[in-house]
Enzyme design. Structure first.
Site: not given
Ligand code: NDP
Length: 243
Positions: A150, A87
């Site tokens: 995000y 990520g």
């Protein structure tokens, strides 16, 4: 028969801690790493307790993922576990956020789950079961200013978990999310010292998580002790939601 665990973003931070813990637990770890850093890769291999393999792959590239899946299929053993951990962040307030920043975060944190999970899910169905752990974030649960990209991607990760858990249940495939709170990795190193102190002041336990504290939860979810949890979102955040 080797029990293979595939871990993305394996060589640093939370992915490294998960690789090390699952290796101690007896898994054959297949790590996926984007960087071509021989030193970091050698140190990853040397830090694990069991046999392992590390493949270079950018998880945002469907072609690269397909190549890695082909290599995994050639390994001796069967894939028991997939940990979608890779990520990134690319923070800015929404009115200033570029399309590139939006796309790169969604590609890395969410679209990659489609690329990697679908072929492995098919393998697990053929094998009669398996487990998938998706790493989301506290900021996917509560939102965070400066992280519209995000937070969206990480909320999407748990949507993915809940839907796939329903589909996978009849095939004995358990799918769960771990949502870490603020964790002591390179991802936190870009945060200004005064902001970081403010974050710690808001955490009931008064500190960041250590990566191994996230890995311990992954280890439980991956273990035979965990046989009746699926579709869950497990917060590991030092009590951020208390009160
Ligand atoms: P790090 O920045 O330390 O590590 C991120 C990892 O993801 C690296 O191994 C990196 O690989 C890999 N990665 C990034 N992009 C790609 C890509 N395109 N292809 C392949 N690998 C990629 O982060 P953390 O360990 O902190 O984060 C791990 C997960 O936990 C992430 O999903 C993050 O969102 C989540 N999380 C982290 C929190 C924190 O406070 N740290 C809090 C909540 C969730 P490489 O080394 O090759 O760049």
């Amino acid at each position: 028969m080797k029990k293979i665990a595939v871990v993305t973003g394996a060589t640093r931070g939370i992915g490294l801690a998960i690789s090390q813990k699952l290796s101690q637990d007896g898994f054959f770890i297949v790590g996926i790493s984007r960087a071509d850093n021989q030193e970091a890769n050698d140190s990853w291999v040397n830090s694990l307790s069991n046999d392992c393999r590390l493949f270079k792959c950018d998880v945002t590239s469907l072609l690269a993922v397909e190549e890695v899946i082909a290599k995994i299929s050639e390994l001796e053993g069967s894939v028991h576990l997939l940990v979608n951990n890779a990520g990134i962040t690319s923070d800015s307030f929404f009115h200033k956020m570029s399309l590139e920043s939006w796309k790169s975060v969604i590609d890395t944190n969410l679209n990659s789950l489609f690329y990697i999970t679908q072929p492995i899910y098919k393998i697990m169905k053929e094998n009669g079961g398996g487990k998938i752990i998706n790493i989301s974030s506290v900021n996917g649960q509560k939102g965070q200013a400066g992280q519209v990209n995000y937070s969206s991607s990480k909320a999407g990760v748990h949507g993915f978990t809940m839907a796939l858990a329903q589909e996978g249940a009849r095939s004995n495939i358990l799918v769960n999310t771990i949502s870490p709170g603020y964790t002591n990795t390179e991802m936190m190193k870009n945060i200004r010292v005064d902001i970081l102190q403010g974050i710690k002041d808001n955490i009931p336990l008064g500190r960041l998580a250590e990566p191994k504290e996230i890995a311990n939860v992954a280890s439980f979810l991956a273990s035979d002790c965990c046989s009746y949890i699926t579709g869950a979102n497990i917060p590991v955040n030092g009590g951020l939601f208390i009160g």
